[in-house]
Design an enzyme around this catalytic site. Structure first.
Site, PDB file in Angstrom:
ATOM      1  CG  ASN A  10      -0.403   2.897  -8.581  1.00  0.00           C
ATOM      2  OD1 ASN A  10      -1.079   3.184  -9.566  1.00  0.00           O
ATOM      3  ND2 ASN A  10       0.897   2.681  -8.628  1.00  0.00           N
ATOM      4  CE  LYS A  12       1.306  -0.927  -9.220  1.00  0.00           C
ATOM      5  NZ  LYS A  12       2.361  -1.901  -8.945  1.00  0.00           N
ATOM      6  CG  HIS A  94       5.155   3.398  -9.257  1.00  0.00           C
ATOM      7  ND1 HIS A  94       5.590   2.228  -9.842  1.00  0.00           N
ATOM      8  CD2 HIS A  94       4.375   3.026  -8.210  1.00  0.00           C
ATOM      9  CE1 HIS A  94       5.094   1.203  -9.172  1.00  0.00           C
ATOM     10  NE2 HIS A  94       4.353   1.651  -8.179  1.00  0.00           N
ATOM     11  CD  GLU A  96       4.581  -0.857 -11.581  1.00  0.00           C
ATOM     12  OE1 GLU A  96       3.596  -0.155 -11.893  1.00  0.00           O
ATOM     13  OE2 GLU A  96       4.522  -1.778 -10.729  1.00  0.00           O
ATOM     14  CD  GLU A 164       5.101   1.617  -4.155  1.00  0.00           C
ATOM     15  OE1 GLU A 164       4.017   1.157  -3.795  1.00  0.00           O
ATOM     16  OE2 GLU A 164       5.355   1.937  -5.331  1.00  0.00           O
ATOM     17  N   GLY A 170       3.992  -6.515  -6.376  1.00  0.00           N
ATOM     18  CA  GLY A 170       3.300  -7.518  -7.180  1.00  0.00           C
ATOM     19  C   GLY A 170       3.826  -8.933  -7.034  1.00  0.00           C
ATOM     20  CB  SER A 210       3.216  -7.770  -1.597  1.00  0.00           C
ATOM     21  OG  SER A 210       3.710  -8.092  -2.885  1.00  0.00           O
TER      22      SER A 210
HETATM   23  P1  13P Z   1       1.274  -4.182  -5.226  1.00  0.00           P
HETATM   24  O1  13P Z   1       0.470  -3.768  -4.024  1.00  0.00           O
HETATM   25  O2  13P Z   1       0.447  -4.797  -6.319  1.00  0.00           O
HETATM   26  O3  13P Z   1       2.461  -5.014  -4.836  1.00  0.00           O
HETATM   27  O4  13P Z   1       1.856  -2.832  -5.879  1.00  0.00           O
HETATM   28  C1  13P Z   1       2.483  -1.892  -5.073  1.00  0.00           C
HETATM   29  C2  13P Z   1       2.682  -0.656  -5.856  1.00  0.00           C
HETATM   30  O5  13P Z   1       3.499  -0.614  -6.773  1.00  0.00           O
HETATM   31  C3  13P Z   1       1.856   0.509  -5.526  1.00  0.00           C
HETATM   32  O6  13P Z   1       2.314   1.653  -6.158  1.00  0.00           O
END
Ligand code: 13P
Length: 250
Positions: A10, A12, A94, A96, A164, A170, A210
């Protein structure tokens, strides 16, 4: 038939056209193996990435879609548009988007149905916040999100679940392996209760948060982990390639 493991990236809100050069490096680093590799770039790059990955083992996905096929929804993108641009997958729900755009389980369910309508595989994201984790509410949160976010016609072919934990995204923090195993086992059980054991066995359950080359092998060895949804480490072929290759052995 055993399901194919899946490494999904992803990107983002990262990636200008120049970032497509990572595709060449990724293609070169991927070992031949019976697993799927998907990249979900920003919508602006879906079509170009689909063109660039045609004939390669890499598939393309969107990061979100609107529930409607078309209409007066300025700035939104439909699942049909993603499919038309060459996507085969779309991430929905997601954390976010749940946080930044207030997306509810009902909306995520409608987006999942939209993905199916367009012939896309929905990657439905669930996961608890840090406060919920500390309050030991993880399984309760997962139950509610699964019940609300999944429509009735889930199959192994149309849906992937991504667990997740919000606090692991992150941050460099990852749950203990037995915690990941417990949550993934609970997700499998909930799927079995609602959709039957065969469907539950066929749905891929990804871990996200992560995931790095250094921890991928350990995470992929956890029971009921069928792959990963990778954020930051999917931006560079030198990180994502090894993660996808770590899946090849599982
Ligand atoms: P990270 O791998 O940067 O922690 O992000 C995970 C994520 O949100 C994937 O959708």
């Amino acid at each position: 038939m055993s399901k194919r493991k899946l490494a999904a990236g992803n990107w983002k809100m990262n990636g200008l056209a120049a970032a497509l050069s990572e595709i060449d490096a990724l293609s070169q680093s991927l070992q031949n193996a019976d697993r799927e590799v998907v990249l979900c770039p920003p919508a602006t790059l879906v079509q170009a990435m689909a063109a660039k990955t045609a004939g390669s083992p890499i598939e393309v996905g969107g990061q979100d879609c609107h529930a409607a096929a078309s209409g007066a929804h300025t700035g939104d993108i439909s699942a049909e548009m993603l499919a038309d641009a060459g996507a085969r997958y779309v991430i929905v729900g997601h954390s976010e988007r749940r946080a930044d755009h207030g997306e509810t389980d009902d909306e995520v369910r409608a987006k999942t149905e939209a993905a199916w309508r367009a012939g896309l595989v929905a990657i439905v994201c669930i996961g608890e916040t840090e406060a919920q984790y500390r309050a030991k509410e993880t399984l309760q949160v997962i139950d509610t999100q699964l019940a609300g976010s999944l429509p009735d016609s889930v199959t192994g072919a149309n849906t992937v679940i991504a667990y997740e934990p919000v606090w692991a995204i992150g941050t460099g923090l990852v749950p203990e392996m037995d915690e990941i195993g417990e949550v993934h086992g609970a997700i499998r059980q909930r799927l079995s209760d609602r959709f039957g054991a065969d469907t539950a066995a066929a749905v891929r359950i990804l871990y996200g948060g992560s995931v790095k080359p250094g921890n991928a092998t350990e995470i992929f060895a956890v029971p009921d982990v069928d792959g990963a949804l990778v954020g930051g480490a999917s931006l560079k072929a030198s990180d994502f390639g090894p993660i996808a290759n770590a899946l090849a052995g599982h």
